[in-house]
Design a protein around this motif. Sequence first.
Motif, mmCIF file in Angstrom:
data_model
loop_
_atom_site.group_PDB
_atom_site.id
_atom_site.type_symbol
_atom_site.label_atom_id
_atom_site.label_comp_id
_atom_site.label_asym_id
_atom_site.label_seq_id
_atom_site.Cartn_x
_atom_site.Cartn_y
_atom_site.Cartn_z
ATOM 1 N N HIS A 1 -1.755 9.930 -9.951
ATOM 2 C CA HIS A 1 -2.899 9.495 -10.755
ATOM 3 C C HIS A 1 -3.444 8.113 -10.422
ATOM 4 O O HIS A 1 -4.561 7.783 -10.806
ATOM 5 N N LEU A 2 -2.656 7.261 -9.727
ATOM 6 C CA LEU A 2 -3.097 5.905 -9.412
ATOM 7 C C LEU A 2 -3.365 5.748 -7.917
ATOM 8 O O LEU A 2 -2.733 6.407 -7.094
ATOM 9 N N PRO A 3 -4.263 4.838 -7.540
ATOM 10 C CA PRO A 3 -4.557 4.623 -6.120
ATOM 11 C C PRO A 3 -3.398 3.946 -5.404
ATOM 12 O O PRO A 3 -2.604 3.223 -6.024
ATOM 13 N N VAL A 4 -3.318 4.170 -4.101
ATOM 14 C CA VAL A 4 -2.257 3.537 -3.313
ATOM 15 C C VAL A 4 -2.456 2.032 -3.235
ATOM 16 O O VAL A 4 -1.550 1.302 -2.808
ATOM 17 N N SER A 5 -3.605 1.545 -3.648
ATOM 18 C CA SER A 5 -3.895 0.100 -3.647
ATOM 19 C C SER A 5 -3.474 -0.589 -4.941
ATOM 20 O O SER A 5 -3.802 -1.764 -5.145
ATOM 21 N N THR A 6 -2.739 0.101 -5.805
ATOM 22 C CA THR A 6 -2.400 -0.453 -7.123
ATOM 23 C C THR A 6 -1.788 -1.849 -7.039
ATOM 24 O O THR A 6 -2.229 -2.780 -7.726
ATOM 25 N N ASP A 7 -0.767 -2.027 -6.201
ATOM 26 C CA ASP A 7 -0.121 -3.342 -6.112
ATOM 27 C C ASP A 7 -1.071 -4.391 -5.535
ATOM 28 O O ASP A 7 -0.988 -5.576 -5.893
ATOM 29 N N CYS A 8 -1.963 -3.962 -4.637
ATOM 30 C CA CYS A 8 -2.951 -4.891 -4.084
ATOM 31 C C CYS A 8 -3.970 -5.295 -5.141
ATOM 32 O O CYS A 8 -4.337 -6.477 -5.246
ATOM 33 N N LEU A 9 -4.442 -4.327 -5.925
ATOM 34 C CA LEU A 9 -5.410 -4.627 -6.984
ATOM 35 C C LEU A 9 -4.831 -5.646 -7.963
ATOM 36 O O LEU A 9 -5.475 -6.638 -8.305
ATOM 37 N N ILE A 10 -3.608 -5.370 -8.420
ATOM 38 C CA ILE A 10 -2.970 -6.257 -9.385
ATOM 39 C C ILE A 10 -2.605 -7.590 -8.741
ATOM 40 O O ILE A 10 -2.902 -8.665 -9.278
ATOM 41 N N GLY A 11 -1.972 -7.535 -7.572
ATOM 42 C CA GLY A 11 -1.512 -8.753 -6.916
ATOM 43 C C GLY A 11 -2.638 -9.696 -6.550
ATOM 44 O O GLY A 11 -2.530 -10.913 -6.751
ATOM 45 N N GLU A 12 -3.732 -9.157 -6.014
ATOM 46 C CA GLU A 12 -4.839 -10.025 -5.617
ATOM 47 C C GLU A 12 -5.544 -10.615 -6.831
ATOM 48 O O GLU A 12 -5.900 -11.797 -6.841
ATOM 49 N N TYR A 13 -5.732 -9.797 -7.867
ATOM 50 C CA TYR A 13 -6.376 -10.310 -9.081
ATOM 51 C C TYR A 13 -5.550 -11.438 -9.684
ATOM 52 O O TYR A 13 -6.077 -12.499 -10.018
ATOM 53 N N VAL A 14 -4.252 -11.209 -9.809
ATOM 54 C CA VAL A 14 -3.373 -12.228 -10.389
ATOM 55 C C VAL A 14 -3.380 -13.488 -9.542
ATOM 56 O O VAL A 14 -3.500 -14.611 -10.064
ATOM 57 N N ALA A 15 -3.256 -13.329 -8.227
ATOM 58 C CA ALA A 15 -3.205 -14.500 -7.345
ATOM 59 C C ALA A 15 -4.483 -15.323 -7.453
ATOM 60 O O ALA A 15 -4.439 -16.550 -7.581
ATOM 61 N N ILE A 16 -5.628 -14.669 -7.397
ATOM 62 C CA ILE A 16 -6.901 -15.395 -7.432
ATOM 63 C C ILE A 16 -7.109 -16.078 -8.776
ATOM 64 O O ILE A 16 -7.452 -17.270 -8.843
ATOM 65 N N GLN A 17 -6.884 -15.350 -9.854
ATOM 66 C CA GLN A 17 -7.110 -15.932 -11.182
ATOM 67 C C GLN A 17 -6.117 -17.049 -11.469
ATOM 68 O O GLN A 17 -6.491 -18.107 -12.004
ATOM 69 N N ALA A 18 -4.850 -16.833 -11.135
ATOM 70 C CA ALA A 18 -3.824 -17.836 -11.437
ATOM 71 C C ALA A 18 -3.996 -19.089 -10.582
ATOM 72 O O ALA A 18 -3.880 -20.213 -11.080
ATOM 73 N N ASP B 1 9.623 1.592 2.229
ATOM 74 C CA ASP B 1 10.240 2.774 2.843
ATOM 75 C C ASP B 1 10.671 3.815 1.811
ATOM 76 O O ASP B 1 10.672 5.026 2.099
ATOM 77 N N HIS B 2 11.044 3.380 0.615
ATOM 78 C CA HIS B 2 11.499 4.305 -0.414
ATOM 79 C C HIS B 2 10.368 5.164 -0.985
ATOM 80 O O HIS B 2 10.617 6.062 -1.785
ATOM 81 N N HIS B 3 9.126 4.893 -0.579
ATOM 82 C CA HIS B 3 7.989 5.696 -1.022
ATOM 83 C C HIS B 3 7.469 6.634 0.058
ATOM 84 O O HIS B 3 6.598 7.468 -0.210
ATOM 85 N N LEU B 4 7.967 6.518 1.270
ATOM 86 C CA LEU B 4 7.399 7.256 2.402
ATOM 87 C C LEU B 4 7.453 8.768 2.215
ATOM 88 O O LEU B 4 6.560 9.492 2.663
ATOM 89 N N ARG B 5 8.472 9.294 1.561
ATOM 90 C CA ARG B 5 8.619 10.747 1.461
ATOM 91 C C ARG B 5 7.520 11.401 0.639
ATOM 92 O O ARG B 5 7.315 12.608 0.724
ATOM 93 N N PHE B 6 6.791 10.610 -0.157
ATOM 94 C CA PHE B 6 5.716 11.168 -0.973
ATOM 95 C C PHE B 6 4.380 11.217 -0.235
ATOM 96 O O PHE B 6 3.426 11.832 -0.703
ATOM 97 N N GLY B 7 4.287 10.525 0.897
ATOM 98 C CA GLY B 7 3.025 10.432 1.603
ATOM 99 C C GLY B 7 2.162 9.323 1.030
ATOM 100 O O GLY B 7 2.474 8.723 -0.002
ATOM 101 N N GLY B 8 1.067 9.026 1.722
ATOM 102 C CA GLY B 8 0.123 8.027 1.235
ATOM 103 C C GLY B 8 0.620 6.594 1.297
ATOM 104 O O GLY B 8 0.010 5.709 0.695
ATOM 105 N N THR B 9 1.704 6.349 2.018
ATOM 106 C CA THR B 9 2.345 5.032 2.016
ATOM 107 C C THR B 9 2.342 4.409 3.405
ATOM 108 O O THR B 9 2.603 5.083 4.396
ATOM 109 N N THR C 1 0.878 -1.169 0.000
ATOM 110 C CA THR C 1 0.000 0.000 0.000
ATOM 111 C C THR C 1 0.912 1.214 0.000
ATOM 112 O O THR C 1 1.537 1.527 1.025
ATOM 113 N N GLU C 2 1.027 1.858 -1.139
ATOM 114 C CA GLU C 2 2.026 2.913 -1.299
ATOM 115 C C GLU C 2 1.632 3.869 -2.418
ATOM 116 O O GLU C 2 0.804 3.545 -3.276
ATOM 117 N N GLN C 3 2.252 5.048 -2.394
ATOM 118 C CA GLN C 3 1.974 6.050 -3.420
ATOM 119 C C GLN C 3 2.289 5.504 -4.804
ATOM 120 O O GLN C 3 3.266 4.778 -5.010
#
Length: 265
Positions: free
Chosen positions: A37-54, A76-84, A31-33
Amino acid sequence: MKSFLYQEHTREEINRMAREGYMAVVALAATEQHGPHLPVSTDCLIGEYVAIQAVASAAREVPLLLCPLLSIGCSDHHLRFGGTLSFSSATYLHMLRDIGESLVRGGFRKIAFLNAHGGNEQIMHQTANDLAVKHPIWTASASYWNVSREALEAENAKEVGMVPGHAGGFETAIVLALREQLVDSIHEAVSADHSPRAWIHSGPPGTFIGRHQELTGMDGYTDTPHLATAERGLRYINAICAGVADWLIKTYRSMEQGEQSIKPS
């Protein structure tokens, strides 16, 4: 089996599946910036979809059980942008080890980690290695973009930018395909002449190069997302799911073959 989802079973059912040799799949995300333009849930959206379908696809051929998605990773490398939200690398390593230890204590002898965030990758591999050193079990670990690389090349995924990149054309296209309403207008939120960082992923596979405050690209995203479309994203995500399903099947069968080869005659 009524479901391939770990959380939908009773303890008795899970204990039985562990005894029967099911492979537990642990999906990792973050959950990170992701730029402006993209939601902080981007990796969760992709990761969960891939895991369930695969896993749904692979479970038709081999016995798999998908554990609940780990939605916070090492970012940690995303913390300076906020939203992480982030675990430190040391904490994340301990947490993944504890999850692995829980599965081992529960009787599982085959564990695979499936990752959707770059910051988790090396820690995931170390965890899989440590568990296999400590216990008489089989482990595997991979990030979805690595095991689906050939499938993504066949789809010419680099047409939109760096693969996988961070919040660039590739991830934007996939989020457009999965949850278009969560993407802010990429023509207003980000610059079309975004300055790329040529050194990102410039080395051969298995190497790392990085610079302070530059690990995520300029302004927290690696490349311009302006070529992203939902249609392209759908092609990419389907290719990823197929590649990951194939990896899961081959991984389980390799473990089974290895088990047979080391049994005393």
